[in-house]
Design a protein around this motif. Structure first.
Motif, short mmCIF file in Angstrom:
data_model
loop_
_atom_site.label_atom_id
_atom_site.label_comp_id
_atom_site.label_asym_id
_atom_site.label_seq_id
_atom_site.Cartn_x
_atom_site.Cartn_y
_atom_site.Cartn_z
N GLN A 1 2.28 14.59 -8.65
CA GLN A 1 2.79 15.78 -7.98
C GLN A 1 1.82 16.32 -6.93
OE1 GLN A 1 3.61 18.18 -11.45
NE2 GLN A 1 5.63 17.26 -11.71
N VAL A 2 1.39 15.43 -6.05
CA VAL A 2 0.44 15.77 -5.00
C VAL A 2 1.19 15.90 -3.67
CG1 VAL A 2 -1.54 14.89 -3.71
CG2 VAL A 2 -1.44 14.57 -6.17
N VAL A 3 0.80 16.87 -2.87
CA VAL A 3 1.32 17.03 -1.51
C VAL A 3 0.17 16.77 -0.54
CG1 VAL A 3 3.16 18.62 -2.18
CG2 VAL A 3 0.93 19.52 -1.52
N MET B 1 -8.02 8.30 -4.18
CA MET B 1 -7.49 9.49 -3.53
C MET B 1 -8.16 10.72 -4.17
SD MET B 1 -3.49 10.67 -3.34
CE MET B 1 -3.02 9.04 -2.77
N THR B 2 -8.82 11.51 -3.35
CA THR B 2 -9.48 12.73 -3.83
C THR B 2 -8.57 13.91 -3.52
OG1 THR B 2 -11.59 11.71 -3.30
CG2 THR B 2 -11.61 14.06 -3.76
N VAL B 3 -8.19 14.65 -4.57
CA VAL B 3 -7.20 15.71 -4.41
C VAL B 3 -7.65 17.01 -5.06
CG1 VAL B 3 -5.32 14.03 -4.37
CG2 VAL B 3 -5.91 15.14 -6.52
N ASN B 4 -7.10 18.10 -4.56
CA ASN B 4 -7.24 19.39 -5.21
C ASN B 4 -6.06 19.55 -6.16
OD1 ASN B 4 -9.55 20.53 -3.75
ND2 ASN B 4 -8.21 20.32 -1.99
N THR B 5 -6.34 19.83 -7.42
CA THR B 5 -5.29 19.92 -8.42
C THR B 5 -5.74 20.82 -9.57
OG1 THR B 5 -3.84 18.67 -9.90
CG2 THR B 5 -6.07 17.83 -9.62
N GLU B 6 -4.78 21.35 -10.27
CA GLU B 6 -5.06 22.12 -11.48
C GLU B 6 -5.01 21.24 -12.72
OE1 GLU B 6 -6.09 25.30 -11.47
OE2 GLU B 6 -6.03 25.11 -9.28
N THR C 1 0.84 -1.20 0.00
CA THR C 1 0.00 0.00 0.00
C THR C 1 0.87 1.25 0.00
OG1 THR C 1 -1.74 -1.18 1.21
CG2 THR C 1 -1.84 1.23 1.21
N LYS C 2 1.91 1.26 0.78
CA LYS C 2 2.81 2.41 0.85
C LYS C 2 3.48 2.66 -0.50
CE LYS C 2 6.45 4.38 3.78
NZ LYS C 2 7.62 4.60 2.96
N ILE C 3 3.96 1.61 -1.14
CA ILE C 3 4.58 1.75 -2.46
C ILE C 3 3.59 2.33 -3.45
CG2 ILE C 3 5.51 0.44 -4.42
CD1 ILE C 3 6.77 -1.47 -2.30
N LEU C 4 2.37 1.83 -3.43
CA LEU C 4 1.33 2.31 -4.35
C LEU C 4 1.02 3.79 -4.12
CD1 LEU C 4 -0.94 1.93 -6.45
CD2 LEU C 4 -2.40 1.17 -4.55
N VAL C 5 0.74 4.15 -2.88
CA VAL C 5 0.36 5.53 -2.57
C VAL C 5 1.50 6.49 -2.88
CG1 VAL C 5 -0.26 7.10 -0.69
CG2 VAL C 5 -1.44 4.90 -0.95
N GLU C 6 2.73 6.11 -2.55
CA GLU C 6 3.86 6.98 -2.85
C GLU C 6 4.01 7.20 -4.35
OE1 GLU C 6 6.77 6.42 1.00
OE2 GLU C 6 7.01 5.00 -0.66
N GLU C 7 3.77 6.17 -5.15
CA GLU C 7 3.84 6.36 -6.61
C GLU C 7 2.70 7.24 -7.10
OE1 GLU C 7 4.13 4.06 -10.88
OE2 GLU C 7 4.38 2.87 -9.06
N MET C 8 1.51 7.06 -6.52
CA MET C 8 0.37 7.88 -6.92
C MET C 8 0.65 9.37 -6.70
SD MET C 8 -2.73 5.52 -5.41
CE MET C 8 -4.06 6.65 -5.83
N VAL C 9 1.18 9.72 -5.52
CA VAL C 9 1.41 11.13 -5.21
C VAL C 9 2.61 11.68 -5.97
CG1 VAL C 9 0.23 11.06 -2.98
CG2 VAL C 9 2.68 10.69 -3.06
N HIS C 10 3.65 10.87 -6.10
CA HIS C 10 4.84 11.33 -6.83
C HIS C 10 4.51 11.58 -8.30
CE1 HIS C 10 8.99 11.75 -8.07
NE2 HIS C 10 8.75 10.85 -9.02
N THR C 11 3.86 10.63 -8.93
CA THR C 11 3.55 10.72 -10.35
C THR C 11 2.62 11.90 -10.65
OG1 THR C 11 3.83 8.34 -10.57
CG2 THR C 11 2.63 9.45 -12.33
#
Length: 126
Positions: A35-37, A92-97, A23-33
């Motif tokens: 560009q989510v903080v 993952m629900t995010v605010n993004t442009e 799960t950690k590997i997946l989530v880290e790739e999701m945010v890195h790819t």
């Protein structure tokens, strides 16, 4: 703009360390790819297939720096005959442009079978 980022992975064994690690590997790739903080994340929903019950995948998110205040919820996936086993899905629900077609959804391991059309963009994932 609010967007959803999808991700999924599988584990070989129903063991807490495998569940948390994958799960950690997946989530880290999701945010890195994408560009989510952490401050841009509204919430994270994690579902697991019924054959995963020896650990909470949300525990993985608490191991990532800055994720203390990100709301996370785990739930069981509906049982569908012949569906992919030992699967962890993340919404993952995010605010993004980013535009909707610019969001990169991540599918790892056997979960690539779920969305081969979207898995084309992340063939290098574990």
């Amino acid at each position: 703009m609010i967007r959803g980022i999808r991700g999924a992975t599988t584990v070989h064994e129903n063991l807490e360390n495998s569940i948390v690690k994958n799960t950690k590997i997946l989530v880290e790739e999701m945010v890195h790819t994408n560009q989510v903080v952490p401050e841009d994340i509204a919430s994270v929903l994690i579902s697991v297939t019924p054959d995963i019950n020896n650990g909470f995948p949300a525990k993985a998110l608490r191991l990532i720096d800055g994720w203390t205040y990100v709301p996370v919820m785990c739930m069981k996936e509906i049982e569908v005959p012949n569906s992919l086993e030992k699967c962890i899905r993340v919404m993952m629900t995010v605010n993004t442009e980013r535009k909707q077609n610019e969001i990169i959804h991540i599918y790892q391991n056997e979960a690539r079978k779920l969305r081969p059309d979207l898995s084309q963009t992340n063939k290098n994932s574990n």
